[in-house]
Design an enzyme around this catalytic site. Structure first.
Site, PDB file in Angstrom:
ATOM      1  N   ASP A  19       0.708  -1.455   0.180  1.00  0.00           N
ATOM      2  CA  ASP A  19       0.465   0.074  -0.156  1.00  0.00           C
ATOM      3  C   ASP A  19       0.814   1.432   0.235  1.00  0.00           C
ATOM      4  O   ASP A  19       0.628   2.716   0.246  1.00  0.00           O
ATOM      5  CB  ASP A  19      -1.517   0.401   1.165  1.00  0.00           C
ATOM      6  CG  ASP A  19      -1.714  -0.807   1.070  1.00  0.00           C
ATOM      7  OD1 ASP A  19      -2.664  -0.832   0.446  1.00  0.00           O
ATOM      8  OD2 ASP A  19      -2.435  -1.800   2.455  1.00  0.00           O
ATOM      9  N   ARG A  45     -16.403  -1.636  -3.888  1.00  0.00           N
ATOM     10  CA  ARG A  45     -14.890  -0.210  -4.185  1.00  0.00           C
ATOM     11  C   ARG A  45     -14.096  -0.808  -4.901  1.00  0.00           C
ATOM     12  O   ARG A  45     -13.056  -0.564  -5.022  1.00  0.00           O
ATOM     13  CB  ARG A  45     -14.534   0.157  -2.854  1.00  0.00           C
ATOM     14  CG  ARG A  45     -13.262   1.113  -2.387  1.00  0.00           C
ATOM     15  CD  ARG A  45     -13.170   1.733  -1.051  1.00  0.00           C
ATOM     16  NE  ARG A  45     -13.060   1.374  -0.468  1.00  0.00           N
ATOM     17  CZ  ARG A  45     -13.520   0.360   0.696  1.00  0.00           C
ATOM     18  NH1 ARG A  45     -15.184   0.907   0.669  1.00  0.00           N
ATOM     19  NH2 ARG A  45     -12.549  -0.579   1.864  1.00  0.00           N
ATOM     20  N   TRP A  86     -12.050   0.787  -7.963  1.00  0.00           N
ATOM     21  CA  TRP A  86     -10.356   1.118  -7.553  1.00  0.00           C
ATOM     22  C   TRP A  86     -10.114   0.112  -9.153  1.00  0.00           C
ATOM     23  O   TRP A  86      -8.652   0.858  -9.936  1.00  0.00           O
ATOM     24  CB  TRP A  86      -9.744   0.071  -6.617  1.00  0.00           C
ATOM     25  CG  TRP A  86     -10.037  -0.233  -5.364  1.00  0.00           C
ATOM     26  CD1 TRP A  86     -10.122  -0.966  -4.118  1.00  0.00           C
ATOM     27  CD2 TRP A  86      -9.417   1.454  -4.455  1.00  0.00           C
ATOM     28  NE1 TRP A  86      -9.975  -0.478  -3.505  1.00  0.00           N
ATOM     29  CE2 TRP A  86      -9.301   0.826  -2.799  1.00  0.00           C
ATOM     30  CE3 TRP A  86      -9.344   2.600  -4.912  1.00  0.00           C
ATOM     31  CZ2 TRP A  86      -9.973   1.381  -2.367  1.00  0.00           C
ATOM     32  CZ3 TRP A  86      -8.647   3.264  -3.826  1.00  0.00           C
ATOM     33  CH2 TRP A  86      -8.479   2.470  -2.628  1.00  0.00           C
ATOM     34  N   THR A 121     -13.084 -13.474  -2.124  1.00  0.00           N
ATOM     35  CA  THR A 121     -13.369 -12.086  -1.648  1.00  0.00           C
ATOM     36  C   THR A 121     -12.846 -11.517  -0.491  1.00  0.00           C
ATOM     37  O   THR A 121     -12.171 -12.844  -0.131  1.00  0.00           O
ATOM     38  CB  THR A 121     -14.729 -11.333  -1.393  1.00  0.00           C
ATOM     39  OG1 THR A 121     -15.176  -9.747  -2.070  1.00  0.00           O
ATOM     40  CG2 THR A 121     -15.698 -12.403  -1.187  1.00  0.00           C
ATOM     41  N   ASP A 166      -6.922  -3.910  -5.190  1.00  0.00           N
ATOM     42  CA  ASP A 166      -6.778  -3.005  -5.332  1.00  0.00           C
ATOM     43  C   ASP A 166      -5.091  -2.352  -5.133  1.00  0.00           C
ATOM     44  O   ASP A 166      -5.359  -0.966  -5.613  1.00  0.00           O
ATOM     45  CB  ASP A 166      -6.760  -2.708  -3.357  1.00  0.00           C
ATOM     46  CG  ASP A 166      -8.155  -3.379  -2.450  1.00  0.00           C
ATOM     47  OD1 ASP A 166      -8.412  -4.495  -3.464  1.00  0.00           O
ATOM     48  OD2 ASP A 166      -8.502  -1.986  -1.852  1.00  0.00           O
TER      49      ASP A 166
END
Length: 413
Positions: free
Chosen positions: A118, A249, A253, A237, A177
């Site tokens: 991240d 979301r 993304w 998931t 993401d």
């Protein structure tokens, strides 16, 4: 050229009849006073959050009347200083700029963090904006270069992806993401001249395009790879209602990530994918009329008796904010009625996010700007709370629109 067409347009929200020039092919229907008011109100609101935030901590959410703060290693740590910096750019507020820059010293050490994927969120949304806004290359570029190296260390030439998590039941998990971290690598490739970063970004994007999407162009959340062979072991998931559901979301993304990758590469495969994702989202029968999505597009398949059933229709403003920002950009890369449709949908999202029940009244919501986001309903984490990344992408979308009103390029480098 597509982004150089100057359009003389009259704004008709019924507020002031403002006339402006815009560096876009689309007529702008949101009034300048409306955009400026939302930015000013957001700046005023976030100062309340700043006053409540300890110097060495980062706002995470506000739940049941109490703030929750994180340390710098939390994946969201870069969004709060990034939002302060974007708001300072949009409003000229020097106090917000200093608050944002001051927070960075507590985030610096994450440049060496190789335990997370991240770093785009943590470092590029914060130090990346600081570098762009201040031009202080000596202070911020080395941190970003070290961060890019840390992120690149998680790339596998076998799977041709950046590993997302080092925990859980998966062997080599990659989440959708992760597309959002590729802008960081692309920018650092330009900043340093090192092709390695861009090559990793494009390899990851290509592999994700191949394995992450269903035939209807909805995205899985998690793809688990065999680290020895690169084969797909499972499609799962973690935050959606089911493995085969379309977590809202996650779709946002993907939309943002492939739109951005087209900007960086001009590879039409990325543009086509972004447009397909947009079509899936915007034409989905479960997309509400205000366009702010329910947290999972397949919420209606949750069986009665499930622990999620009573909260199945909660909205996710964070997904809506991402969609608004991405659609503004995608509209300028798309032709004719398709581009016009994306732009109008982005305007509708911005208008609705800027109003009740999403836009918080001053003094409420713990100082966060937007209400009603959902982190991970299946594990009952951050459910119907304000979230720092919802605020970040909402302000980014407003700032992009403000630039168009001023006749500037939407994306600033």
């Amino acid at each position: 050229m597509r982004n150089m067409l100057i359009v003389f347009t009259c704004y008709v929200l019924g507020l002031s009849g403002t006339v402006a020039f815009a560096q876009t092919k689309h007529a702008l229907h949101l009034d300048q006073s409306f955009i400026e008011d939302r930015l000013q109100q957001s700046a005023k609101q976030i100062k309340l959050l700043a006053a409540a935030t300890p110097a060495d901590k980062f706002p995470q959410n506000f739940e049941q009347g109490k703030h929750k703060f994180s340390n710098s290693s939390w994946w969201c740590s870069g969004f709060y200083p990034g939002t302060l910096l974007l708001l300072s750019e949009a409003t000229g507020d020097a106090e917000l700029k200093q608050l944002g820059l001051d927070k960075l010293k507590h985030l610096e050490k994450e440049q060496y963090n190789k335990r997370t994927h991240d770093l785009g969120f943590m470092l590029f949304c914060s130090f990346g904006n600081a570098l762009r806004i201040t031009g202080d290359s000596a202070s911020y570029k080395p941190i970003l270069v070290n961060g890019a190296e840390s992120l690149a260390s998680r790339y596998s030439p076998v799977t041709k992806t950046i590993r997302s998590w080092d925990h859980g039941k998966w062997k080599y998990p990659v989440i959708i993401d992760n597309m959002m971290n590729l802008e960081f690598l692309e920018e650092m490739s330009k900043q340093t001249g090192n092709r390695k970063y861009a090559d990793i970004a494009r390899s990851h994007a290509n592999t994700t395009l191949k394995h992450h999407f269903r035939k209807d162009y909805s995205s899985y959340h998690v793809i688990d790879y065999d680290p020895e062979t690169g084969a797909v072991l499972g499609r799962k998931t973690h935050q959606g209602t089911a493995d085969e559901s379309a977590w809202a979301r996650g779709q946002a993304w993907a939309l943002y990530g492939y739109t951005m990758m087209y900007r960086e590469t001009k590879d039409k495969a990325y543009l086509k994918q972004a447009q397909r994702i947009a079509q899936y989202i915007l034409h989905h029968p479960n997309l509400p009329s205000d366009l702010v999505p329910v947290w999972d597009f397949d919420y209606d398949k949750i069986p009665e008796g499930s622990k999620m059933y009573g909260k199945r229709t909660l909205r996710d403003a964070s997904a809506g904010a991402l969609m608004a920002s991405a659609l503004l950009e995608l509209a300028d890369y798309s032709r004719g009625k398709q581009g016009e449709f994306y732009f109008r949908q982005a305007e509708t999202l911005l208008k609705n996010l800027s109003s009740a029940p999403y836009f918080a009244s001053y003094g409420s919501n713990g100082g966060f700007i937007l209400q009603h986001s959902v982190g991970a309903l299946p594990i009952n984490s951050e459910v119907d709370v304000p979230l720092s990344y919802a605020d970040y992408y909402y302000i980014e979308a407003l700032l992009r629109y403000q630039r168009l009103l001023a006749g500037k390029k939407m994306i600033q480098s």
